[in-house]
Design an enzyme around this catalytic site. Sequence first.
Site, PDB file in Angstrom:
ATOM      1  CE  LYS A  21      21.560  -7.975  -5.294  1.00  0.00           C
ATOM      2  NZ  LYS A  21      22.305  -7.208  -6.311  1.00  0.00           N
ATOM      3  NE  ARG A  91      27.212  -8.822  -6.736  1.00  0.00           N
ATOM      4  CZ  ARG A  91      27.204  -9.306  -7.981  1.00  0.00           C
ATOM      5  NH1 ARG A  91      26.270  -8.906  -8.809  1.00  0.00           N
ATOM      6  NH2 ARG A  91      28.120 -10.152  -8.388  1.00  0.00           N
ATOM      7  N   GLY A 100      18.760  -3.778 -12.711  1.00  0.00           N
ATOM      8  CA  GLY A 100      19.504  -2.922 -13.613  1.00  0.00           C
ATOM      9  C   GLY A 100      19.412  -1.443 -13.334  1.00  0.00           C
ATOM     10  CG  MET A 102      19.689   1.602  -7.816  1.00  0.00           C
ATOM     11  SD  MET A 102      19.216   1.497  -6.084  1.00  0.00           S
ATOM     12  CE  MET A 102      18.564  -0.159  -6.004  1.00  0.00           C
ATOM     13  NE  ARG A 335      16.675 -10.848  -8.761  1.00  0.00           N
ATOM     14  CZ  ARG A 335      17.271  -9.840  -9.373  1.00  0.00           C
ATOM     15  NH1 ARG A 335      17.582  -8.741  -8.706  1.00  0.00           N
ATOM     16  NH2 ARG A 335      17.584  -9.916 -10.647  1.00  0.00           N
ATOM     17  CG  HIS A 454      18.281  -4.266 -19.189  1.00  0.00           C
ATOM     18  ND1 HIS A 454      17.569  -3.471 -20.061  1.00  0.00           N
ATOM     19  CD2 HIS A 454      18.141  -3.709 -17.974  1.00  0.00           C
ATOM     20  CE1 HIS A 454      17.036  -2.466 -19.395  1.00  0.00           C
ATOM     21  NE2 HIS A 454      17.365  -2.579 -18.127  1.00  0.00           N
ATOM     22  CB  SER A 761     -22.248   4.164  -6.329  1.00  0.00           C
ATOM     23  OG  SER A 761     -21.121   3.721  -7.050  1.00  0.00           O
ATOM     24  CB  CYS A 828     -19.111   3.028  -9.839  1.00  0.00           C
ATOM     25  SG  CYS A 828     -19.833   4.674  -9.681  1.00  0.00           S
ATOM     26  CE1 TYR A 848     -21.044  -1.027  -6.327  1.00  0.00           C
ATOM     27  CE2 TYR A 848     -22.432  -1.253  -4.378  1.00  0.00           C
ATOM     28  CZ  TYR A 848     -22.107  -0.591  -5.563  1.00  0.00           C
ATOM     29  OH  TYR A 848     -22.846   0.476  -5.976  1.00  0.00           O
TER      30      TYR A 848
END
Length: 871
Positions: A21, A91, A100, A102, A335, A454, A761, A828, A848
């Site tokens: 912010k 704020r 919401g 804080m 934002r 909210h 793997s 995997c 992979y």
Amino acid sequence: MKRIYMFGEGNKSQKNLLGGKGANLSEMKTMGVPVPGGYTITTDMCTDYYANGGKNSDELLADMREYTARLEVETGKEFGSTTNPLLLSVRSGARVSMPGMMDTILNLGLTDAAVEGMIEKTGNPKFVWDIYRRFIHMFGEVVQGVEYELFEAVLVDIKTKNNYDGNLELTAVDWKNVSEQYLAIVEKATGKPFPQDPFTQLEMAVNAVFESWDTPRAIYYRNHNGIEHSWGTAVNVQEMVFGNTSDNSGTGVLFTRNPKNGDKEVWGEFLFNAQGEDIVAGIRTPLKLEDFAAVSPVIYKELTDILDGLEAHYKDMQDVEFTIEEGVLFILQTRGGKRTGAAGIKIAVEMANEGLLTREEAVDSIDVNAIDQLLHPIFKEEAMANAETLTTGLAASPGAASGKIVFSSEKAAALKEETGEKLLLFRKETSPEDIEGMVVCEGFVTQLGGMTSHAAVVARGMGKCCVSGCGELSINEEEGYMTINGKQYPELTPFSIDGTTGNVYAGTIETQSPEFSEEFQTILNWAKEIKTLGVKANADNGRDARQALEFGAEGIGLCRTEHMFFDEERILDVRRMILADNVEEREAALATILPHQLKDFTELFEVMDGKTVCIRLLDPPLHEFLPQAEDAAEVAKDLGVTEAKLLRALETLHEFNPMLGHRGCRLAVTYPEISVMQAKAIIMAAINVSKQGKVVKPEIMIPLIATVEELTYLKGFIKETADALIAASGIELEYKIGTMVETPRAALIGSLVGPEAQFISYGTNDLTQMTFGFSRDDAGKFLKEYKTKGILPNDPFAAVDQQGVGLLVEMSTKAARAANKDIIVGVCGEHGGEPTSIDFFHRTGLDYISCSPFRIPVAIVAAAQAQLRNK
């Protein structure tokens, strides 16, 4: 050390220091956007606050006075003045948005004396007493810990006595009365008069914002979203501008594009004569922006021009808060806007097509976790034929869900833990305190609130469905029922909700997976062009393999053959094999299993034409295929053996720690005929499919080795079996033999494993279990405490532990490749579909990853982002 930055001194790149912010407010100030003046206290000061035992340094307090004086010069107002007071908002602002979670305090700086001065200056006592009561309530609740209900009771009482429908009907006298009662409530609750020194108010408010970083709800939110607890929050101190001075003022929240579906349209809500909290809290039902545009076209045009500039500057859809004070527009915040997974993909593709983003930037902009939202269910069309719509609210977050209704987050959390049932949270309105219940429920419905309330914002962020502003709904939480159009429904009644339409239905409605958009496929195609890490699927049957291919899998990285053994047609043959008294009996039983395995592998090879299929030999301990003792008599009868024999086998095969017991390659060493049968089935299936003219690439994986000798022993007779079958077939067929590295010892001897294996793997589930010494089935009992207390940053079974398990993977890979430059290395375990783990595997140089079919799209985009972020 610079502790505070005036707006305009920082920029958008300083989010770590100024919070999202604060960084954006500074950036907008530099751009010339009409932002009310202010300053940002850095996140470092939050860290210092906790390091100092919950106390701000004298140096920071002195800086706050200095920067407030600079703000006085900028605004031409005086903080604490009784004739021309500078009022402030205080704020929070973390580096990533935590909506919401804080605290915020508005209208700070008001005192009894300042109220009288403002009334004389503005000639608007109703406005002044309104903002004073708001300030007392907010400061009393947030900073001083006074219960919300004490304030709310006063307001309800006045509205009831005067037959008022809403807050706008209260007069100046009413608001003065409310303010005086609020002051008395605070003094009674705290034992002290409400603070009348503005700087005392400011210091207490900054402390409260810092304290809100460490509240249970904020900690829970960070744990749920993988946000570091050490970051802290900045504090933004900003000149107040007022949307509640008259009908020529107002406040709004908007998105520069539709956050539900990604359409290129300004989307949001507005209230005349209101402060921003009125929209977010859902206290009044807001207007659509089109209505605002019709009433105030000049201001709306000014607003949309600013929005176009912000979106072009930030190259992202923006979430903007704005206020109009007596016809003058102010931007309070911008934002990156939270959006659904589908909206995020559409926005990225369209911005690339518009030239705002490159293809690479578009792929990198995707919230990879939000892709999961595209896989969420919708109601089946045929099931909707008899659906009973009870009421309709605002379609706040798309998707569909069914479950039993609950009216409190506490009950939802308790029920979920106790029963595991699917639940829907129905509330008058939600607040940040509801976060735990919202996490465990399938979706939410609120009686009040709009599209940016909210509940709506949290639902979209979580990828859950939500219906808000459901005015025909009335909830009686104390008595445990809700009323819709005069009919009562008790708690735990099954309901269904559709966040795409806003409809609320009685009963449970069957769901189906959604179809994927053209933009979704476009992003996947772009991601495939960018990524270098292969993406394969964990699939044990043709159905899963086909689904994996549809999502873009490049092969099968793990086929677990034990899953095939539990089929009803073959479990008796498997049990006969286990109960065999000698090799001959065991081979006879295996001969009856062979056709089943041959059929399984043939289907996989046919589906995966030309792509690798890695088949793991039997892994679990044999007792898992036997019945429980209470079912022994019936199963023994089916097998044609005595109950005593079956019970004796159960006792013999029982292990105190089966995960470390007679399983994996240890089974094959003891009973090599099992692996011989499986190798035969794999190679015979490959030969048959090859003869059909298809390309087959079989890989045989030996599980759970701890020594290289296990690998060489088993590889010997597997290769002998395979080569003999291929030679007899008269065709050429290439296959690979490799191993699954799941034990720390196997990882440590990569230099020995490398020359013997054609591929490795990593089974990171077991590797994590054995490295930590945690049982993955029981660790949930304490891992929550470990995360809360900062002992572990994440659940190591969810995201790979890069320091320990990751180090083993890295060491093993380097050693194996040094010994065998042609070896193929992959993973995997479940970590193969987790984005932060994928980034690590990319950096480690694996070839992979393999994951469940429904994680394939996530893995493809995450692999592309790893390539872009680690150039």
